[in-house]
Design a protein around this motif. Sequence first.
Motif, short mmCIF file in Angstrom:
data_model
loop_
_atom_site.label_atom_id
_atom_site.label_comp_id
_atom_site.label_asym_id
_atom_site.label_seq_id
_atom_site.Cartn_x
_atom_site.Cartn_y
_atom_site.Cartn_z
N LYS A 1040 38.93 -67.49 38.67
CA LYS A 1040 39.57 -67.54 39.99
C LYS A 1040 38.56 -67.86 41.08
CE LYS A 1040 44.01 -65.62 40.06
NZ LYS A 1040 45.05 -65.30 41.01
N THR A 1041 37.37 -67.24 40.96
CA THR A 1041 36.33 -67.50 41.95
C THR A 1041 35.91 -68.95 41.89
OG1 THR A 1041 35.56 -65.30 41.39
CG2 THR A 1041 34.16 -66.59 42.82
N LYS A 1042 35.71 -69.41 40.66
CA LYS A 1042 35.24 -70.78 40.49
C LYS A 1042 36.23 -71.76 41.10
CE LYS A 1042 34.81 -73.05 36.49
NZ LYS A 1042 34.53 -73.21 35.06
N THR A 1043 37.48 -71.63 40.69
CA THR A 1043 38.47 -72.59 41.20
C THR A 1043 38.73 -72.38 42.67
OG1 THR A 1043 40.16 -71.12 40.39
CG2 THR A 1043 39.67 -73.02 39.03
N GLY A 1044 38.74 -71.09 43.07
CA GLY A 1044 38.98 -70.80 44.48
C GLY A 1044 37.90 -71.42 45.35
N PHE A 1045 36.64 -71.28 44.90
CA PHE A 1045 35.54 -71.83 45.69
C PHE A 1045 35.55 -73.35 45.68
CE2 PHE A 1045 32.37 -68.06 45.95
CZ PHE A 1045 33.37 -67.32 46.54
N GLN A 1046 35.89 -73.91 44.53
CA GLN A 1046 35.98 -75.38 44.48
C GLN A 1046 37.04 -75.87 45.46
OE1 GLN A 1046 36.76 -76.13 40.38
NE2 GLN A 1046 34.60 -76.08 39.80
N ASN A 1047 38.15 -75.19 45.39
CA ASN A 1047 39.25 -75.50 46.26
C ASN A 1047 38.82 -75.42 47.72
OD1 ASN A 1047 41.82 -75.70 47.25
ND2 ASN A 1047 42.69 -74.26 45.78
N LEU A 1048 38.14 -74.33 48.04
CA LEU A 1048 37.72 -74.10 49.41
C LEU A 1048 36.65 -75.11 49.83
CD1 LEU A 1048 38.43 -72.21 51.64
CD2 LEU A 1048 36.76 -70.59 50.81
N ALA A 1049 35.76 -75.45 48.89
CA ALA A 1049 34.71 -76.42 49.20
C ALA A 1049 35.35 -77.77 49.53
CB ALA A 1049 33.76 -76.55 48.02
N ALA A 1050 36.38 -78.12 48.76
CA ALA A 1050 37.08 -79.38 49.03
C ALA A 1050 37.71 -79.33 50.41
CB ALA A 1050 38.14 -79.62 47.97
N VAL A 1051 38.32 -78.19 50.71
CA VAL A 1051 38.96 -78.02 52.02
C VAL A 1051 37.91 -78.14 53.13
CG1 VAL A 1051 40.07 -76.32 53.49
CG2 VAL A 1051 40.91 -76.68 51.18
N MET A 1052 36.77 -77.52 52.86
CA MET A 1052 35.70 -77.54 53.86
C MET A 1052 35.23 -78.97 54.10
SD MET A 1052 32.35 -75.23 53.62
CE MET A 1052 30.93 -75.52 54.64
N LEU A 1053 35.11 -79.71 53.02
CA LEU A 1053 34.68 -81.10 53.13
C LEU A 1053 35.68 -81.88 53.98
CD1 LEU A 1053 32.27 -82.59 51.82
CD2 LEU A 1053 33.93 -83.62 50.27
N ILE A 1054 36.95 -81.66 53.68
CA ILE A 1054 37.99 -82.37 54.43
C ILE A 1054 37.89 -82.01 55.91
CG2 ILE A 1054 40.49 -82.52 54.80
CD1 ILE A 1054 40.78 -82.08 51.76
N SER A 1055 37.69 -80.71 56.16
CA SER A 1055 37.68 -80.33 57.58
C SER A 1055 36.44 -80.89 58.27
CB SER A 1055 37.82 -78.82 57.72
OG SER A 1055 36.57 -78.19 57.67
N ILE A 1056 35.30 -80.97 57.55
CA ILE A 1056 34.10 -81.56 58.17
C ILE A 1056 34.34 -83.03 58.46
CG2 ILE A 1056 31.70 -82.20 57.73
CD1 ILE A 1056 31.37 -79.50 56.34
N VAL A 1057 34.95 -83.71 57.51
CA VAL A 1057 35.23 -85.13 57.73
C VAL A 1057 36.16 -85.30 58.93
CG1 VAL A 1057 36.38 -87.15 56.74
CG2 VAL A 1057 34.80 -85.81 55.35
N ALA A 1058 37.17 -84.41 58.99
CA ALA A 1058 38.12 -84.50 60.10
C ALA A 1058 37.42 -84.25 61.44
CB ALA A 1058 39.25 -83.50 59.89
N ILE A 1059 36.53 -83.24 61.40
CA ILE A 1059 35.78 -82.96 62.65
C ILE A 1059 34.94 -84.17 63.03
CG2 ILE A 1059 33.93 -81.55 63.62
CD1 ILE A 1059 34.99 -79.24 61.87
N TYR A 1060 34.28 -84.73 62.03
CA TYR A 1060 33.44 -85.91 62.28
C TYR A 1060 34.25 -87.02 62.91
CZ TYR A 1060 30.52 -89.98 61.35
OH TYR A 1060 29.79 -91.12 61.49
N LEU A 1061 35.43 -87.26 62.34
CA LEU A 1061 36.28 -88.33 62.87
C LEU A 1061 36.68 -88.03 64.31
CD1 LEU A 1061 38.59 -89.20 59.86
CD2 LEU A 1061 36.79 -90.60 60.89
N ALA A 1062 37.04 -86.75 64.56
CA ALA A 1062 37.42 -86.39 65.93
C ALA A 1062 36.26 -86.64 66.88
CB ALA A 1062 37.83 -84.92 65.96
N LEU A 1063 35.05 -86.33 66.39
CA LEU A 1063 33.88 -86.51 67.24
C LEU A 1063 33.58 -87.99 67.46
CD1 LEU A 1063 31.52 -83.76 65.83
CD2 LEU A 1063 32.78 -83.74 67.98
N VAL A 1064 33.81 -88.77 66.41
CA VAL A 1064 33.59 -90.22 66.54
C VAL A 1064 34.49 -90.76 67.64
CG1 VAL A 1064 33.90 -92.45 65.40
CG2 VAL A 1064 32.75 -90.59 64.20
N PHE A 1065 35.74 -90.30 67.63
CA PHE A 1065 36.66 -90.74 68.67
C PHE A 1065 36.16 -90.31 70.05
CE2 PHE A 1065 39.76 -91.52 65.36
CZ PHE A 1065 40.40 -92.64 65.86
#
Lengths: 1224, 375
Positions: A1040-1065
């Motif tokens: 559960k930890t492994k998958t949960g963390f993977q899941n969260l890491a993916a989410v984190m990546l998405i949110s960083i990318v989204a933040i980056y895009l917002a900043l680019v704008f």
Amino acid sequence: MTHRSEAEIVANVHNTARFFTEHRQVAFILLLGVFAWGWYGYHNMPKRKDPSIPIRVAVASTQWPGATAQEVEQQITRQVEQTMAQNAFVRAPTPADFGIRSISFPGLSMVYVQMDDAVTDTKKQFSDINLKLNNLNNKLPQGAGPIQFNSDFGDTAALMLTVASPPASGIEIALRAKAVRQAVERTRSEEPRNAPQPRVSVVSAFPQSVAPELVRESFESILKAALQTHAISDLHFFQGAGFVGADVSSQFDDLQLRAIADRFLADKLHRSEIHPDAWPAIFIRDPQGTQAVLAAVAGDKYSYRDLDDFTDLIGRTIQGAPQVAKVDRKGVLPEQIYLDYSQERLAQYGMKPSNLKDILEARNSTIPGGALEVGSKSIQLDPSGKFENAQQIGDVIIGVSTSAADSPVYLRDLVDISRGYQSPARYLNYLTWKDNDGRWHRSRAVTVAVQMKDGQQIEQFGKSVDEKLAAVRRYLPDDLVIVRTSDQPLQVKENIDLFMDALYEAIFLVVIVSLIGFWEWRSAVLMAISIPVTLAMTFGMMYLLGIDIQQVSVATLIIALGLLVDDPVVAGDSIKRMLGEGHPNIVAAWLGPTKLATAILYATVTNIVAYLPFLLLTGSTGEFLYSLPIVMTCSLVASRFASMTFVPYLGYYLMKPEKKTERPMSERREEGFTGYYARACRYSMEHRWKFFIGSLAFLAVGFFIFAQLNPAFFPEDVQYWSYIDVWLPNDSNLDATNQTALQAERIIREQADKYGQEHPRKDGKPAQMLRYVTTFVGGGGPRFWFSASPQAQQLNYAQVLIEVTDKEVTPDFIKQLQPALTSAVPGARLDARQLLTNPIDYPIEIRLSSTADVSASSETADNRTLHDLASKVEDIFRAIPIAERTRNEWGDPNAQIALTVDPDRANLAGVTNSDVALSSTSGISGMTVTTLEEGQKQIPVVARLRMEERAQLSDVQNLYVYASQDQTKIPLVQVSNVEHELVNGRIIRMDHFRTICVRSFPSAGHLSSEVLKDAMPKLKEFEKSLPPGFKMQIGGEYYKTKTGFQNLAAVMLISIVAIYLALVFQFNNGIKPLLVLAAAPYGMVGAFAALWVMHEPFGFMAFLGVASLVGVIVSHSIVLFDFIEERHIKGDDFENAVIDAGILRLRPVLITVFATVLALFPLALHGGPLWKPLCYAQIGGLLLATLITKLQIPVMYAIFVLDLKILKWETKPSESAPAIVLAR
Amino acid sequence: MKHKHGALFRVLTGVVSLGLSACNQANPQPKLLIPVRTAQVGSIDVGNALRYSASIAPYTQVDLAFKSNGYVESVLQVPSANGGRRNVDQGDWVKKDTVLAVVSRQDYLDKVQQADAQLSRAQAEYVKDKLSFDRTSALYSSQSATKPELDSAQAQLDSATAAVSAAKAQVSEAHIALDYCSLAAPFDGWIVKRSVDVGSLVGPLTNGFSIADTQTVKAVFGVPDIYISRARIGQRLAITTDAAQGEFEGRVTTISPAADPKSRVFSVDVSIQNPHNFLKSGMIATLSIPGKELARAVTAIPIGSVVRDPQRQDGFAVMVAQGQGSVVTARLRSVQLGDAYGNMIAVTGGLNHGENVITTGASMVKDGDQVQIIP
């Protein structure tokens, strides 16, 4: 970013801010409206303690009496599994979860099915499965079924009432003591003078409603057995109303006698045969002391039957409450009427046990007798002879005597008729409670579990149940013990209150911070008003979106608070600046926020995109945290909206231009606090490479700390309740389980006393921390907690539910209790469990599956290999000192004695195997011959052998086997052989393959991840050595930890990318956002350090805190960049621009950061182990990130501009000192 | 211990590299001992007795039949419960030779008279013939009668003598027939059944009464072929019944040589002295036949202590607790199992007397585990 001139804005812009400032009446009404909306929303939102995570599990159980576990598995379980698998929405299996899981017991198959997370309407899918299973019913082997499908398995009881009987009253005891004393004295006076001495009277008392025959039989047989071993001599029986006794002579003392009696009970009798309402036996030496002796063992006042009636009434009354969905009762001991026969006696009458059934069925039936018209009336003839009481069953004539003038022979002459309870009982409920004098009692009990209808308000549910309960209480005896052993309404109220308190405290702290930060009351008042406005709007939106109030949504509000203050702070600041610039109130109030609208918008968007991707979290974790991103978004939107509407409106009234003008920038660069900052900043920019390398080293240290953190997926919840799983070996009976549970209860009480003494109350007296102990023997209780799945009914399991008065002590108490239980209770596995926020059944679980069982014939060998593999894995964990209670789920095979029928002999004797089976089950377990209908109760009438003829294993051999064809009867021993064999108590399959789960627990103070870290090398080695066809999976928390963390890491990546895009704008540049994001890792280091210092494990919530840090840190840097940009456009010197921006941003950033950090403290203090890691991560991260960004961003900027020349900086010829008087 | 060092190492590196305390890395606690209950391997006195139910039958029970034809004239009168007199009936105790019923005697009295008359006539004839012979004999001695005349008189006398004998026999016969009119008890016993009443027409083979001798009763039960060798004539057995308190002693008196063809049991009779008549016919009694090994001591363990033997296919093992005081170690021991006695199971190999086996918790310990014995 465009910067229009103010005049342009005043001329052209007509936005909400302007509208609200200019139409203040409208604004006022809308403000009231918003408050009303928020208030209404808050009071109408469903409230619960935790976010609802639907349990999508249903269970199909099928009985097949007499079959072995292997037969059940092959013939029933597999079919049920395959039928269930036809549903398209069954969850895909993972190592920590299951789609279809089955347990095959001897005679019983249980198959659990779990639906996919995507299924919202589980009822529909379950009814589909149910339909399919119904079709399967007629394909089951003979004697099996029907399949019972329970789709309510996942429903959690909102309220659990345990109804228990008080002990017999003093008056009753005195009366009975008198009767007993007289009987003892009379018996002794009738004995000869020279009777052997010393005398002792053994008396067994029982409620007067119980027929003495029921108790006498077992009582006498024990005494006779004792007589044979010469433990006692000179036996004189006596009996009276409500007691049986015997006066004997014995050299032993009471304790020894009791030990002897216990041994006989264990050896010669089924202990469960003793009437449950009977009191323990007493030994009377001096008749005068009868009362004291009797009082010591006094049993319960109300019988199981009384409790059944009481709880039935309670259940029906509560059912009347409009919010109540379902009322279940647990622990009702079914009544039965027993016809105890002696097989010889029956034989003398030329009857077989099955004849009893024919005779009684013929009598006990409802047949229409037709209707008769008499005058104007129609009269029903009722020829049916339905039994109305047990007496009538005895009066049935079974034949006529040949000798005595055709005189009838009654059934009662042939069999002993007794009304009792299901024996042996299969499921019992006990409550351990404390009376007013502080004495503990363990009483028989029945638990009423009440479920709430979906979408109802728990508060109202609680109220209407209370009313119903108060109404029914009048019809129940005063001394009946009714306690709430699980109380969601109260819990929800407490929890919501707690979180709301934390919210209020946080608001207060934020206002204080802003007051201190600005050192001006006007800004603080603006904050103090704008926060409630924002919250009201947020509640309103949450209500519309169907979000409920629970710990996650309220905690989110607290976390959001720090972000919420940012907008009003900026807007208020800007208003002040406009006023300072000389704009009138009416203009400044809206012009200020408007000018900064874009920056505020981007900060808001950045925060939203930082949180919103958390919606992508899957599984129960995702469901648990579902409200977090939504509430966060709501509150950010609300805050943004408020800053453009109500803040200008309020600003119109509140804001005044600053009297004292700001010191010029050049001065601020040199003096005071800002001077220190400016010098540090300049110094670090000069040594930027050294600083940069140093900061990398700092990062490295941070990640080293990270490596030291122990991962733990979700913390246990701190609750009033905790429970103990009591597991005995598979072949244990209910009585053994009950005795073990009793020992566990005793230890709980002892440990609670000890704990109370070690942790005295404030006044120095030992704390009374234990409230109730509720025990369910023979299966789990009702589902009182969504994540605590009740165990199936099985005789070797008991659940002991502990309720304490102070929930904060639970974790400590459990830590202390577990070793005491482990070291003091032999022959059982006791797991003290805390309640979980996120369901994980076992922290450490290694699954071993046999995936290549081609033919059923290899099953025995296959099972053996699984057992052997499991014991190897067990050995791995046993060798780890911090692992404890290692076991496998199947349990060891039990040695059993099997009677195998010799077909040759049976054939010669004219009986068949089925005759043997039928005769032995009906003799030993009893055979239902008819049903007595009494009110709404259907009481089975069961014919069974007398106890003496079936008590022991060797008695079974003397059992008669009756041929179905003729009158032949032969003893069982003649057609069968006694053999020893090993029997599998259970076979568990996971997703169609036999799977054995090895489970272990970390010892107190350790985490499962530590244990697995130690075990991992050996496990890997073991996995390599697995024979072909066998598979190992590591499930439990690890997966559960492994998958949960993977899941969260993916989410984190998405949110960083989204933040980056917002900043680019925002920046219209691809590089600068990287500079902004560069601060994020330092925040993480701060978070790790904070967790490490606070000894918090790195769990999911900590990770969540770290992931959400990015957005917060970035939003702080955005405005800093905005300032630098402004100066850049003006063409200022690079170094000064950067330092000045830092100086100007210093105070607002510090205010918001301190506001956020302080707002998190109440949550960290009250929120329990769930929120602590998140809060600490955010606190640490924010503090460090703020410190770092203030120096790191200038350094990085300098590197990019001066060294790498990636960013351009053209310095215009300096005109004059920049005209910035006031920056936010 | 390797793990301990590992933990210590981690703690040290943590402290050195970070300069921060690492107190959350506590040393592992000592492992808790597994609590168990043990029992000493002992012997139990067993004979794996087989319990049987038997029905009580009287030792002798006879049906009394009339020999004479005729109507029943009277039946023995006994005091009735309401003070009057009543016919003797089932359940009444009668002494030997008590007349129970009498068949109408008149026919037989007539026959006696007839026979008497016949005798008188024969006797008269004899007297006449005797005189005639005496006369002829005197005449012959005086040579006045011829030898043939004497022989004729002699024959006449012999015939008359025979006729008298015959008549006497007839009288006696008539008297006997008269005697058979009363039916008397052949021995002391209980009337089990009365089938006649005053006025019943009875003849030879009509059962008038059944009378049972219950001074001694017998318990009859069936023993299957496999256990019949355990029963022997003269064996003493203890018998209990539900109806009567206490125990009775009996001896095996007969063992049937052939089994019942259907149920394949051999019927065995046990006679029991029943002087006080506690045991009544038709009662159900329980008795047990000791096993082959008469009260032999058998090494036995509770069945709950048996576990799977990991080394042997389908083998059994027990956990033996070895050591004294606080250091007790569980050791796996393979055992061979024998018969079950009650809830104990015999061990035929692998265990010695006096050893402690783990009874509760056996399945939770592994070979070599340290255990703690709970009293």
